[in-house]
Structure formats: C-alpha cells, structure tokens
Design an enzyme around this catalytic site. Structure first.
Site, mmCIF file in Angstrom:
data_model
loop_
_atom_site.group_PDB
_atom_site.id
_atom_site.type_symbol
_atom_site.label_atom_id
_atom_site.label_comp_id
_atom_site.label_asym_id
_atom_site.label_seq_id
_atom_site.Cartn_x
_atom_site.Cartn_y
_atom_site.Cartn_z
ATOM 1 N N ASP A 2 0.692 -1.190 0.071
ATOM 2 C CA ASP A 2 0.059 0.185 -0.114
ATOM 3 C C ASP A 2 0.791 1.276 0.021
ATOM 4 O OD1 ASP A 2 -2.347 1.297 -0.304
ATOM 5 O OD2 ASP A 2 -3.005 0.740 1.964
ATOM 6 N N ASN A 50 -10.518 -3.429 -5.987
ATOM 7 C CA ASN A 50 -9.603 -2.537 -6.718
ATOM 8 C C ASN A 50 -10.155 -2.540 -8.009
ATOM 9 O OD1 ASN A 50 -6.276 -3.405 -5.320
ATOM 10 N ND2 ASN A 50 -7.954 -1.827 -4.751
ATOM 11 N N ARG A 177 -4.996 -1.157 9.428
ATOM 12 C CA ARG A 177 -5.969 -2.124 9.037
ATOM 13 C C ARG A 177 -5.520 -3.339 8.447
ATOM 14 N NH1 ARG A 177 -8.666 -0.265 5.041
ATOM 15 N NH2 ARG A 177 -6.999 1.347 4.845
HETATM 16 C C1 IPE Z 1 -1.500 0.312 -3.456
HETATM 17 O O1 IPE Z 1 -1.144 1.566 -3.552
HETATM 18 C C2 IPE Z 1 -1.660 -0.493 -4.916
HETATM 19 C C3 IPE Z 1 -2.821 -1.185 -5.057
HETATM 20 C C4 IPE Z 1 -3.821 -1.220 -4.348
HETATM 21 C C5 IPE Z 1 -2.882 -1.575 -6.371
HETATM 22 P P1 IPE Z 1 -2.372 2.446 -3.547
HETATM 23 O O2 IPE Z 1 -2.795 2.718 -5.074
HETATM 24 O O3 IPE Z 1 -3.527 2.052 -2.656
HETATM 25 O O4 IPE Z 1 -1.753 3.572 -2.755
HETATM 26 P P2 IPE Z 1 -2.497 4.908 -1.869
HETATM 27 O O5 IPE Z 1 -3.230 4.177 -0.911
HETATM 28 O O6 IPE Z 1 -3.422 5.660 -2.665
HETATM 29 O O7 IPE Z 1 -1.312 5.558 -1.472
HETATM 30 MG MG MG Z 2 -4.221 2.396 -0.823
#
Ligand code: IPE
Ligand code: MG
Length: 214
Positions: A2, A50, A177
């Site tokens: 993350d 996602n 979390r």
């Molecule tokens: C993690 O980085 C990558 C994926 C969930 C695919 P994020 O895209 O969640 O990054 P933040 O949380 O916006 O910083």
């Molecule tokens: Mg994220």
C-alpha cells in the site's frame, strides 16, 4: 503493498508512477527475501475491490502484473517459485483478462522447478470470498460424507491449501487495518506496521519485520 498513490502524489507524479515504482520495489524485496531464506512470501497485488478504480489506473496495474509475472529469468536466478491466489478464472464474476490469466499460468509453469522461496501473488483476491467459497465446498463434502464442517475441512478448500500459516503480516504506508487479506491464514500472525510507503520499503523494513519472528 500500500501507499503507491501517496508516494507518487508527494513527488508531484501521477498515481501510475507510484505503481510502477512499487513493482520495482517488489522485484527488490523478492530478491532480498530469497537471500534471507524466507520460505514463503505472499503479496497483495490486486484486490477484488480494486476493480472500481479508474479504468486507466486498473489497466496500468494489470500491465505491471504482466511485467511482474514476466520476470522469469530473475525468478529462476533467485530460485523462486511463483503461485497465485484469487478468484478462480472460471468462477462467475471473474474479471481477470485472458492475457493476465496467461501470464499467471506461464509464470507458475516456468518457475515450477525452483526449490527456494515461494512467491504467492494475490490477484483479484479477497479473503472473505475465499473463506465463503471454501465453506461452500466443505459443506458439499460434509453432506456427502455425513460429517460436520470442521476448520480443517474449510482449510482444505482455500485457494491454495498449501499456503502455510502467516508468521508476520506487513502493513505499509501507515495503515493499521488488515483489509481482507489472508484472514484465515493470519490467525496467529505477528503484525509489522511501517509508515514507509510501499515504493520506499527496503531491506531495513524487511529485516525489522523478520525480527518479529526470529
Ligand atoms: C497500492 O497502492 C496499490 C494497489 C492497491 C494496487 P495504492 O494505490 O492503494 O496507494 P495509496 O493508498 O493511494 O497511497
Ligand atoms: Mg491504498
């Protein structure tokens, strides 16, 4: 893994640049973990939640998974075996495009002879869906054998029944979390929290996480 988006934002870059950097970080962490004789490394690459991100971002992340699963020479040089957990491709509601399915299958096949660390990539993964499916299958077994549904029966039907219990769960980017990751497998896990965004995760964080279980 993350914090890619926040990492990019801090640098005035598009979120996609954060994902690209994150994929490079994963390549490094795989190498460093293998060097430290980690037996199993499981990473959350893409969750069932996602898919609602903007299509251009999803496309970019999917492309990075092709890149990751295409690092065959590197994986073989590090004696790393690839596995995958996630919603089965033939299940109703599966959204994994055919080229990604192929990249996953090819990586599993082309690294299957390796004997070192197992790298499991969770793609289109959600832990509750995994457990619900396992419970459904265990119920079918129980009905046919006249037994009750035991934890062991559910464990036998997880996406990868061979995935061992999680020793240490790593959460990056200041999040505290669990976020629907390996809920069954992580029942006894130590948890390592770091403020480092995933692209900044390095050998020091890896050592600190491993220190929790050594
Ligand atoms: C993690 O980085 C990558 C994926 C969930 C695919 P994020 O895209 O969640 O990054 P933040 O949380 O916006 O910083
Ligand atoms: Mg994220």
């Amino acid at each position: 893994m993350d914090g890619n988006g926040r990492w990019a934002k801090r640098r005035g870059l598009p979120r996609t640049a954060g994902h690209t950097a994150g994929e490079e970080t994963l390549a490094t962490v795989v190498r460093e973990a293998a060097r430290r004789n980690v037996g199993w490394l499981t990473v959350f690459g893409f969750s069932t939640e996602n898919w609602v991100r903007p299509p251009s971002e999803v496309r970019h992340i999917l492309g990075l998974h092709r890149k990751l699963f295409g690092r065959i020479d590197e994986l073989n040089a590090n004696n790393v075996r690839v596995r995958w957990i996630g919603r089965p491709f033939d299940e109703p509601g599966s959204r994994t495009p055919a080229p990604i399915q192929k990249a996953i299958r090819d990586a599993i096949r082309d690294t299957s002879h390796n004997t070192g660390m197992v790298l499991t990539v969770a793609f289109d993964y959600g832990s509750r869906a995994e457990i619900a499916r396992a419970a459904r299958l265990a119920a079918v077994d129980a009905a046919s054998s006249g037994s009750t549904i035991s934890p062991a029966a559910i464990a036998r039907h997880l996406y990868d029944p061979e995935l061992p219990p999680v020793d240490v769960l790593v959460r990056t980017s200041g999040e505290t979390r669990i976020s629907n990751f390996l809920l069954w497998q992580a029942r006894q896990a130590r948890v390592f929290f770091t403020d480092a965004a995933w692209p900044d995760f390095g050998a020091d964080e890896l050592d600190a996480a491993l220190a929790l279980v050594s």
